[in-house]
Write an enzyme that holds these catalytic residues in place. Structure first.
Site: not given
Ligand SMILES: Cc1cc2nc3c(=O)[nH]c(=O)nc-3n(C[C@H](O)[C@H](O)[C@H](O)COP(=O)(O)O)c2cc1C
Length: 409
Positions: A299, A185, A135, A353, A330-332, A159, A157, A275, A53
């Site tokens: 995300h 978000t 979150s 994240g 973010d991301t990666g 939603y 954060q 976001k 997950y």
């Molecule tokens: C397990 C998990 C749950 C997440 N849940 C949310 C969330 O509830 N709300 C949200 O805005 N982003 C959520 N995200 C996205 C993170 O805020 C973020 O954008 C993302 O993890 C960044 O990428 P990275 O994991 O490569 O650092 C989630 C990410 C993961 C991995």
């Protein structure tokens, strides 16, 4: 070549027996030198459904793979002969100083990864002097996070879901609890297709089936924690039993528009970060609306697969919005080098994240401290090797993005 008998005088100084680390968590974490190492430990210790997950993303997981590749596909350009004996990693983000140029991204259902969950994240962030984001889908309440990190900088954060009153009731609670920033978000109009979760039969809360029981056997610590602590539940939502995708589809409002965003912004007295922005035009429109920060993000690859890589968008978005708005990304991100590259190409701030969650799964609060420590060490070393001593000195000249894929036409 003549030989002789080894003499104790010669080899005794070479013997360096380290005192063993008795604490098992510490011993485990000492071996992790990178975020990838933490991921390996996390995978070993966490039941498959919970690990997948966290680790997984949408559909074919191309968005996340590309985002991570993009950070590796760069060249750094160092300058030499600079005094880099001291290095300052602080940044000013949304009106206050953060000790490091990254914060903890909001993640849902965090106590499922490891039972200390958001408390570990918020308290580690407070200790390190960086922001923590909670979150809407968190498993620790707004008030508990505030109590765990009373001197920390906590962000909420949001939603937007179909029941507006209930969404805004959460926002009120966050304000009362001293949260100073709202991350709205905007990239979840509908739930994504999370194939690993479907294949694993992942439900919330996790259920015990013959398969999960077999998978649990080598991971007794996780189950012990899970079964002997506060039951897992969304702290801000009603209890739910079913798949995450079904939950998202029932809750989230696919009709949300820029007008709704303007309305939310009016309700909130603090800073607003949007976001999930994924193109130049939307970033410009948000800057014109007067939001405080645009967060380029897909995300973590968990929504639209094959979405643009935020790191690739960065230079052009920065050029178009100028200094009108803070640019976050973010991301990666899996290393301090990734963060330095993003800052050099125009990001004001970044978020992690999974890097945080891998640390959490590997060792609870200590594991999150370890994630932050690894990233901090890598940021400081990379800045010094580039010949810069402050974040402001990082410039586009320090980084070239290499092109693996080129758009046609
Ligand atoms: C397990 C998990 C749950 C997440 N849940 C949310 C969330 O509830 N709300 C949200 O805005 N982003 C959520 N995200 C996205 C993170 O805020 C973020 O954008 C993302 O993890 C960044 O990428 P990275 O994991 O490569 O650092 C989630 C990410 C993961 C991995």
């Amino acid at each position: 070549m003549s030989r002789r008998f080894p003499r104790p005088r010669d080899f005794l100084p070479l013997l360096k027996f380290k005192r063993p680390t008795l604490n098992p968590t510490r011993r485990r974490l000492e071996k992790a030198l990178t975020i990838d190492d933490l991921r390996t430990i996390a995978k070993r210790r966490t039941p498959k459904a919970a690990f997948d997950y966290t680790d997984g993303s949408a559909d074919d997981e191309i968005s996340l793979t590309r985002a991570r590749e993009a950070f590796r596909d760069i060249t750094f350009h160092p300058a030499i002969l600079r005094d880099v004996s001291t290095v300052d990693t602080t940044v000013n983000v949304l009106g206050r100083t953060a000790a490091l140029p990254f914060g903890i991204a909001p993640t849902g259902f965090t106590r499922m990864m490891q039972t200390e969950g958001e408390i570990a994240g918020a308290s580690a962030a407070e200790a390190a002097g960086v922001p923590f984001s909670l979150s809407t889908m968190g498993t620790t309440s707004i008030e508990e996070v505030a109590a765990a990190a009373p001197n920390g900088r906590n962000w909420f954060q949001l939603y937007m879901w179909k029941d507006r009153d209930r969404s805004m009731a959460l926002v009120d609670r966050a304000e009362r609890a001293g949260f100073d920033t709202l991350l709205v978000t905007v990239d979840v109009p509908v739930a994504r297709a999370r194939l690993r979760d479907t294949r694993n039969g992942m439900t919330i809360p996790p259920t015990l089936t013959p398969r999960t029981v077999i998978n649990a056997l080598p991971r007794p610590a996780w189950w012990m924690n899970f079964l002997t602590t506060e039951p897992l539940a969304f702290a801000s939502l009603d209890t739910w039993s079913g798949t995450v995708a079904d939950l998202l589809d029932t809750m989230f409002d696919p009709t949300v528009t820029f007008e709704d965003l303007a309305w939310i912004k009016n309700q909130w007295p603090g800073k607003v970060v949007v976001k999930g922005v994924q193109n130049v035009a939307d970033a410009v429109r948000l800057a014109e609306m007067g939001v405080d920060a645009v967060l380029l993000s897909n995300h973590g690859g968990r929504q639209l697969d094959r979405a643009p890589v935020p790191f690739h968008l960065l230079p052009e978005v920065r050029k178009e919005v100028g200094d009108a708005v803070e640019l976050h990304l973010d991301t990666g991100i899996m290393s301090g080098q990734d963060i330095v590259a993003a800052l050099a190409l125009g990001a004001d701030f970044t978020y992690v994240g999974r890097a945080y969650l891998y640390g959490l799964m590997a060792g609870g609060r200590r594991g999150v401290d370890h994630t932050i420590g690894i990233l901090q060490g890598q940021i400081e070393r990379t800045m010094r090797l580039l010949g810069v001593t402050s974040v402001a000195e990082l410039q586009p000249e320090h980084v070239t993005q290499l092109q693996r894929l080129t758009a046609r036409g």
